[in-house]
Motif scaffolding. Structure first.
Motif, PDB file in Angstrom:
ATOM      1  N   HIS A   1       0.830  -1.205   0.000  1.00  0.00           N
ATOM      2  CA  HIS A   1       0.000   0.000   0.000  1.00  0.00           C
ATOM      3  C   HIS A   1       0.870   1.262   0.000  1.00  0.00           C
ATOM      4  N   GLN A   2       1.940   1.234   0.795  1.00  0.00           N
ATOM      5  CA  GLN A   2       2.853   2.382   0.869  1.00  0.00           C
ATOM      6  C   GLN A   2       3.526   2.604  -0.495  1.00  0.00           C
TER       7      GLN A   2
ATOM      8  N   GLN B   1       2.919  14.340  -8.995  1.00  0.00           N
ATOM      9  CA  GLN B   1       3.968  15.362  -9.017  1.00  0.00           C
ATOM     10  C   GLN B   1       4.424  15.634 -10.452  1.00  0.00           C
ATOM     11  N   LYS B   2       4.581  14.590 -11.249  1.00  0.00           N
ATOM     12  CA  LYS B   2       4.967  14.747 -12.652  1.00  0.00           C
ATOM     13  C   LYS B   2       3.899  15.514 -13.416  1.00  0.00           C
ATOM     14  N   ARG B   3       2.640  15.207 -13.150  1.00  0.00           N
ATOM     15  CA  ARG B   3       1.524  15.871 -13.830  1.00  0.00           C
ATOM     16  C   ARG B   3       1.488  17.362 -13.499  1.00  0.00           C
ATOM     17  N   VAL B   4       1.711  17.690 -12.234  1.00  0.00           N
ATOM     18  CA  VAL B   4       1.740  19.098 -11.815  1.00  0.00           C
ATOM     19  C   VAL B   4       2.872  19.831 -12.522  1.00  0.00           C
ATOM     20  N   LYS B   5       4.032  19.208 -12.636  1.00  0.00           N
ATOM     21  CA  LYS B   5       5.157  19.834 -13.335  1.00  0.00           C
ATOM     22  C   LYS B   5       4.832  20.070 -14.809  1.00  0.00           C
TER      23      LYS B   5
ATOM     24  N   GLU C   1       3.193   6.005  -2.868  1.00  0.00           N
ATOM     25  CA  GLU C   1       4.371   6.731  -3.351  1.00  0.00           C
ATOM     26  C   GLU C   1       4.354   6.838  -4.876  1.00  0.00           C
ATOM     27  N   GLU C   2       3.964   5.759  -5.528  1.00  0.00           N
ATOM     28  CA  GLU C   2       3.865   5.758  -6.991  1.00  0.00           C
ATOM     29  C   GLU C   2       2.815   6.765  -7.470  1.00  0.00           C
ATOM     30  N   ARG C   3       1.659   6.799  -6.804  1.00  0.00           N
ATOM     31  CA  ARG C   3       0.618   7.780  -7.135  1.00  0.00           C
ATOM     32  C   ARG C   3       1.111   9.197  -6.908  1.00  0.00           C
TER      33      ARG C   3
END
Length: 101
Positions: free
Chosen positions: A3-4, A15-19, A8-10
């Motif tokens: 789950h962790q 984060q990539k999408r925001v960039k 982290e993957e999500r």
């Protein structure tokens, strides 16, 4: 433990999408700034002589860079230009949430 890893993957995908989105809006900001300066420069150089300020040369940068902006938009936001069904549903939910007593 799994789950962790998924969280982290999500997070990394988000984060990539925001960039990507920030990169598009920076690109758009510079497009506007540079083209406003070009237009002001053309007007300063030729005054309000419409035969000179409304020529292809005066606006070719805006045209071709605008095509690049359009491709950048498609790369970041996909082909759905405008208001998709998903967007409508999100907005309806948002307004309903704001309207709660």
């Amino acid at each position: 433990m799994n789950h962790q890893f998924q969280d982290e993957e999500r997070y990394l995908r988000a984060q990539k999408r925001v960039k990507e989105i920030k990169g598009f809006y920076r690109h758009l900001l510079w497009y506007v700034i540079v083209n406003v300066l070009i237009i002001l420069g053309v007007v300063a150089a030729y005054g309000w002589d419409f035969s000179k300020i409304f020529t292809f040369n005066a606006y070719s940068t805006a045209l071709f860079w605008g095509i690049g902006i359009a491709f950048h938009w498609i790369g970041v936001f996909g082909k759905s230009v405008g208001f998709s069904k998903k967007w409508e549903e999100r907005k309806i939910k948002e307004f309903m949430d704001k309207d709660k007593f």
